[in-house]
Design an enzyme around this catalytic site. Structure first.
Site, PDB file in Angstrom:
ATOM      1  N   CYS A   2      -1.735  -6.545 -10.743  1.00 40.92           N
ATOM      2  CA  CYS A   2      -1.499  -7.922 -10.316  1.00 40.92           C
ATOM      3  C   CYS A   2      -0.443  -8.573 -11.204  1.00 40.92           C
ATOM      4  O   CYS A   2      -0.039  -8.019 -12.220  1.00 40.92           O
ATOM      5  CB  CYS A   2      -2.789  -8.713 -10.417  1.00 40.92           C
ATOM      6  SG  CYS A   2      -4.216  -7.850  -9.773  1.00 40.92           S
ATOM      7  N   ARG A  27       6.392  -5.732  -6.815  1.00 41.51           N
ATOM      8  CA  ARG A  27       5.308  -4.846  -7.225  1.00 41.51           C
ATOM      9  C   ARG A  27       4.234  -4.690  -6.156  1.00 41.51           C
ATOM     10  O   ARG A  27       3.362  -3.826  -6.262  1.00 41.51           O
ATOM     11  CB  ARG A  27       4.641  -5.395  -8.479  1.00 41.51           C
ATOM     12  CG  ARG A  27       5.546  -5.456  -9.679  1.00 41.51           C
ATOM     13  CD  ARG A  27       5.140  -6.553 -10.627  1.00 41.51           C
ATOM     14  NE  ARG A  27       3.719  -6.515 -10.914  1.00 41.51           N
ATOM     15  CZ  ARG A  27       3.173  -5.766 -11.861  1.00 41.51           C
ATOM     16  NH1 ARG A  27       3.934  -5.044 -12.625  1.00 41.51           N
ATOM     17  NH2 ARG A  27       1.886  -5.773 -12.048  1.00 41.51           N
ATOM     18  N   TRP A  80      -3.452  -7.733  -6.521  1.00 39.03           N
ATOM     19  CA  TRP A  80      -3.488  -6.408  -5.872  1.00 39.03           C
ATOM     20  C   TRP A  80      -4.957  -6.033  -5.936  1.00 39.03           C
ATOM     21  O   TRP A  80      -5.490  -5.767  -7.009  1.00 39.03           O
ATOM     22  CB  TRP A  80      -2.576  -5.444  -6.648  1.00 39.03           C
ATOM     23  CG  TRP A  80      -2.806  -3.999  -6.398  1.00 39.03           C
ATOM     24  CD1 TRP A  80      -3.729  -3.196  -7.001  1.00 39.03           C
ATOM     25  CD2 TRP A  80      -2.082  -3.153  -5.494  1.00 39.03           C
ATOM     26  NE1 TRP A  80      -3.612  -1.923  -6.530  1.00 39.03           N
ATOM     27  CE2 TRP A  80      -2.635  -1.859  -5.610  1.00 39.03           C
ATOM     28  CE3 TRP A  80      -1.033  -3.374  -4.602  1.00 39.03           C
ATOM     29  CZ2 TRP A  80      -2.143  -0.789  -4.873  1.00 39.03           C
ATOM     30  CZ3 TRP A  80      -0.565  -2.302  -3.870  1.00 39.03           C
ATOM     31  CH2 TRP A  80      -1.114  -1.031  -3.993  1.00 39.03           C
ATOM     32  N   ASN A 106      -5.588  -9.916 -14.881  1.00 36.23           N
ATOM     33  CA  ASN A 106      -5.126  -8.576 -14.489  1.00 36.23           C
ATOM     34  C   ASN A 106      -5.993  -7.570 -15.226  1.00 36.23           C
ATOM     35  O   ASN A 106      -6.308  -7.784 -16.396  1.00 36.23           O
ATOM     36  CB  ASN A 106      -3.681  -8.334 -14.933  1.00 36.23           C
ATOM     37  CG  ASN A 106      -2.691  -9.085 -14.085  1.00 36.23           C
ATOM     38  OD1 ASN A 106      -3.069  -9.828 -13.199  1.00 36.23           O
ATOM     39  ND2 ASN A 106      -1.422  -8.890 -14.380  1.00 36.23           N
ATOM     40  N   GLY A 107      -6.300  -6.453 -14.592  1.00 32.54           N
ATOM     41  CA  GLY A 107      -7.080  -5.418 -15.256  1.00 32.54           C
ATOM     42  C   GLY A 107      -8.439  -5.262 -14.608  1.00 32.54           C
ATOM     43  O   GLY A 107      -8.666  -5.724 -13.479  1.00 32.54           O
ATOM     44  N   GLU A 490       2.012  20.875  -6.808  1.00 35.65           N
ATOM     45  CA  GLU A 490       2.495  19.519  -7.043  1.00 35.65           C
ATOM     46  C   GLU A 490       3.744  19.537  -7.925  1.00 35.65           C
ATOM     47  O   GLU A 490       4.690  18.780  -7.687  1.00 35.65           O
ATOM     48  CB  GLU A 490       1.375  18.672  -7.673  1.00 35.65           C
ATOM     49  CG  GLU A 490       1.752  17.242  -8.011  1.00 35.65           C
ATOM     50  CD  GLU A 490       2.271  16.421  -6.820  1.00 35.65           C
ATOM     51  OE1 GLU A 490       2.164  16.863  -5.667  1.00 35.65           O
ATOM     52  OE2 GLU A 490       2.815  15.337  -7.082  1.00 35.65           O
ATOM     53  N   LYS A 494       7.297  17.936  -6.689  1.00 35.90           N
ATOM     54  CA  LYS A 494       7.970  16.879  -7.464  1.00 35.90           C
ATOM     55  C   LYS A 494       9.419  17.266  -7.701  1.00 35.90           C
ATOM     56  O   LYS A 494      10.323  16.467  -7.513  1.00 35.90           O
ATOM     57  CB  LYS A 494       7.235  16.721  -8.794  1.00 35.90           C
ATOM     58  CG  LYS A 494       7.031  15.376  -9.352  1.00 35.90           C
ATOM     59  CD  LYS A 494       6.443  14.300  -8.508  1.00 35.90           C
ATOM     60  CE  LYS A 494       5.594  14.629  -7.357  1.00 35.90           C
ATOM     61  NZ  LYS A 494       5.221  13.687  -6.406  1.00 35.90           N
ATOM     62  N   GLU A 497      11.539  17.250  -4.330  1.00 40.04           N
ATOM     63  CA  GLU A 497      11.785  15.977  -3.648  1.00 40.04           C
ATOM     64  C   GLU A 497      12.758  15.073  -4.397  1.00 40.04           C
ATOM     65  O   GLU A 497      13.485  14.309  -3.781  1.00 40.04           O
ATOM     66  CB  GLU A 497      10.492  15.234  -3.288  1.00 40.04           C
ATOM     67  CG  GLU A 497       9.724  14.619  -4.407  1.00 40.04           C
ATOM     68  CD  GLU A 497       8.462  13.892  -3.928  1.00 40.04           C
ATOM     69  OE1 GLU A 497       8.440  13.339  -2.824  1.00 40.04           O
ATOM     70  OE2 GLU A 497       7.472  13.893  -4.690  1.00 40.04           O
ATOM     71  N   HIS A 513       3.489  40.668  -3.894  1.00 36.85           N
ATOM     72  CA  HIS A 513       3.432  40.947  -2.451  1.00 36.85           C
ATOM     73  C   HIS A 513       4.664  40.444  -1.733  1.00 36.85           C
ATOM     74  O   HIS A 513       4.652  40.296  -0.507  1.00 36.85           O
ATOM     75  CB  HIS A 513       2.146  40.352  -1.862  1.00 36.85           C
ATOM     76  CG  HIS A 513       0.911  40.945  -2.457  1.00 36.85           C
ATOM     77  ND1 HIS A 513       0.494  42.229  -2.184  1.00 36.85           N
ATOM     78  CD2 HIS A 513       0.030  40.459  -3.364  1.00 36.85           C
ATOM     79  CE1 HIS A 513      -0.604  42.499  -2.875  1.00 36.85           C
ATOM     80  NE2 HIS A 513      -0.907  41.430  -3.606  1.00 36.85           N
ATOM     81  N   LYS A 612       8.378   5.917   1.273  1.00 32.85           N
ATOM     82  CA  LYS A 612       7.174   5.825   0.444  1.00 32.85           C
ATOM     83  C   LYS A 612       5.919   5.976   1.288  1.00 32.85           C
ATOM     84  O   LYS A 612       4.961   6.629   0.901  1.00 32.85           O
ATOM     85  CB  LYS A 612       7.156   4.482  -0.302  1.00 32.85           C
ATOM     86  CG  LYS A 612       5.980   4.312  -1.253  1.00 32.85           C
ATOM     87  CD  LYS A 612       6.054   5.307  -2.410  1.00 32.85           C
ATOM     88  CE  LYS A 612       4.838   5.290  -3.305  1.00 32.85           C
ATOM     89  NZ  LYS A 612       4.742   6.500  -4.145  1.00 32.85           N
TER      90      LYS A 612
END
Ligand code: M6R
Length: 617
Positions: A2, A27, A80, A106-107, A490, A494, A497, A513, A612
């Site tokens: 936030c 944000r 948020w 926030n938090g 992953e 990364k 992309e 193989h 996104k």
């Protein structure tokens, strides 16, 4: 997460507060609100949705430019959602019982359930589902009990009772010239201006007003007046700190001084993982209060079906290992776009676990609906509260990554893994496979992960150097066994992309193989080496690729000395239980991909051809 802005001074406060929130809009948020003092009264205006809605409500009273009236002090917030869906009631600021104290936060208050229960027992009524509301009530309790009626002391006392992360702005109707700020594990700066003083969760919010800032440290509080700022530590002792001059432009400030959002977001991983885990790991027990699966339900599950896309799918592959190992339930993992069309074997005894950062990915959503249609119970692991997938799932386990702006997912993956472990441990406990002592042990190991991530990020220059030497690679292979294979997927995604280098992830034992035919002099191979029981096998695989000329970067734990002799370079991560290692070992891979892309001059935050949130099929 936030956003917070606060101001006290000689200028109209509302244009400063709303302008500051506007600077934080990039944000992401779901609601906005402001509290201010005027004519001895405290007013709160808050709205779900765009900041525009809040601004329009204020404009009706204070004019187009918001400078009407005599408002000279206020605190403002963009939310948020974490605890409770986006709504007017859950938006900040939150008020104390008497309505005299307003709080923005926030938090995450980790012990808010306990505090809420004890405050309810004392007769306090709650009007929101948030963790923040307890803070407003606690501050007022201490304030009322204090003969001197000192807001700063009441905030300090409250800080002694709340656990978790917080940046706070606190306004009290009794003192129209002062407000208080405090922080722990959530950023907050104090801005020093000529016509007043400010607080902000992020520097861009106040950059157009001042470039002189005091960075509040953990467990410090500040008392702000128009003519000065007093900073104190947790015991109320004065803190004397020189202000810092900020010479960043707005764009750099939005990225917290980092060159890219991706780097900023990787640096948020320790906080994000802590916020995902700590509130659910209290006193050694795993508490997933929002999940309604009970012991009978868990016993009846015959299969877990995981559905996701991209990075979230890779988190799902780790989940398969974790759930099968701990809860002994068979797990299938599908990319959502395949699941939808393959006539899957799903029924009422299936638990469909849907993983998505955005909660809006169309393929994932459609696959979840398909699983539901076939009778499955659905559980979503989602980052965005109130997103479409979160709303439609039977149960939701939120990750607490906060908004992710870089297209390449980083902190979301670490937190998806954290959530996946919580689910695996919970299912195991419900099925009688994990006793209290074992839970406490895992809880301790999980809670050590954020600090280990801090060290990995601090050591990043090793990867920067390695990437500078190898960014011209034409093709990179990621090879691992067990969870290291899941993780390799992953790492490979990364790299491809954001750097546009061809890359593949392979299971170590599968190389011979076919894929080993592609290994030639100078081929770069990245090997996570965190699975002790499979280490000898992996060393054998490394020897095979080295014999064909490969250059090998190993990612290994501190005490795994053996790998030095077979790898060309080794990045060390702190010792960790092999089951939890992916949460740590992914970060060096993200950093490596980042530095390769930077060396190649790629647009790291907005890679070509990617969006996104993929809301089309
Ligand atoms: O929002 P979701 O987690 O559902 O998104 C899934 C994928 O589109 C996403 O992870 C994508 O693969 C990212 N670009 C990975 O960095």
């Amino acid at each position: 997460m936030c956003g917070i802005v606060g101001y006290v001074g000689s200028e109209p406060a509302l244009p400063i507060l709303i302008g500051g929130l506007r600077r934080l809009e990039y944000r992401g948020y779901d609601s906005a609100g402001v509290a201010y003092l005027e004519g001895g009264g405290l007013s709160v205006v808050k709205r779900k949705g765009r900041l525009q809605r809040l601004e329009e409500a204020l404009q009706r009273q204070y004019g187009e430019d918001l400078s009407g009236g005599s408002v000279r002090i206020g605190i403002a917030h963009t939310r948020w959602a974490t605890h409770g869906a986006p709504s007017d009631e859950n938006s900040h600021p939150h008020l104390s019982a008497s309505g005299r104290i307003a709080v923005v936060h926030n938090g995450i208050i980790e012990n808010y359930m306990e505090l809420r229960a004890s405050l309810s027992g004392l007769g306090y009524a709650f009007v929101s589902e948030t963790d923040t509301e307890v803070v407003a009530h606690l501050i007022e309790r201490h304030y009322d009990a204090d003969a001197k009626k000192d807001l700063l002391s009441a905030v300090l006392r409250t800080m002694g009772e709340i656990e978790g992360s917080y940046a706070l702005g606190v306004l009290c109707a009794d003192d129209p010239g002062t407000f208080v700020a405090a922080r722990k594990d959530s950023p907050l700066v104090v801005g020093l201006g000529t016509n007043g003083n400010f607080i902000a969760s992020d520097i861009p919010a106040i950059l157009s007003r001042t470039r002189e800032v005091l960075i509040l440290e953990d467990r410090e509080a500040a008392c702000l007046r128009a003519d000065g700022v007093r900073v104190v530590d947790a015991l109320g002792r004065p803190v004397d700190r020189a202000p810092m001059h900020v010479d960043w432009d707005v764009e750099a400030a939005e990225k917290g001084g980092y060159e890219h959002f991706m780097m900023k977001e990787m640096h948020e991983e320790p906080r994000a993982v802590r916020d995902t885990l700590a509130p659910r790991l209290r006193d050694g027990a795993i508490r997933l209060d929002a999940i309604t699966i009970d012991a009978a339900d868990a016993a009846a599950i015959s299969k877990v079906q995981i559905i996701a896309c991209g990075t979230a799918y890779h988190a799902g592959v780790v989940a398969k290992y974790a759930i099968e190992r701990l809860a002994r339930i068979p797990v299938e993992v599908d990319v959502a776009s395949e699941f939808r069309y393959r006539d899957p074997l799903v029924d009422a005894r299936t638990l469909a676990v849907v993983i998505s950062q955005s909660g809006e990915t169309l393929d994932t959503m459609a696959a979840m609906r398909e699983a539901k249609r076939r009778g499955a119970r659905t559980l979503a692991i989602v980052n965005v509260v109130g997103s479409s997938i979160a709303r439609e799932a039977d149960d939701v386990l939120y990750t607490m990554a906060g908004p992710e702006i870089a297209v390449a997912s980083t902190k979301a993956y670490n937190t998806q893994l954290a959530a996946v472990y919580l689910l695996a441990f919970r299912l195991a406990a419900l099925r009688g496979l994990l006793d209290e002592a074992a839970c406490a042990g895992w809880s301790e190991r999980l809670l050590a992960l954020p600090e280990a991530l801090d060290r990995i990020l601090a050591d990043r220059s090793v990867l920067q150097r390695f990437a500078a030497e190898h960014f011209n690679a034409r093709s990179v292979f990621f090879i691992g066994r067990g969870l290291d294979y899941a993780l390799s997927m992953e790492g490979s995604l990364k790299l491809k992309e954001i750097s546009y280098i061809h890359s593949e992830a392979y299971a170590g034992g599968e190389l011979k193989h076919g894929t080993i035919a592609l290994i030639e002099e100078g081929t770069l191979v990245v090997c996570p080496l965190t699975q002790a029981p499979l280490l000898e096998k992996m060393i054998g695989n490394i020897r095979e690729v080295k014999a064909r000329g490969a250059v090998v970067l190993g990612i290994a734990t501190d005490s795994c000395a053996k790998v030095d002799e077979v790898c060309d370079a080794v990045f060390r991560i702190p010792d960790v239980d092999p089951l939890l290692a992916p949460v740590l070992a992914v970060t060096p891979m993200q950093l490596f991909a980042y530095y390769v892309a930077v060396n190649k001059g790629c647009d790291v935050d907005k890679p070509r051809n990617l969006a996104k949130s993929v809301t089309v099929e």
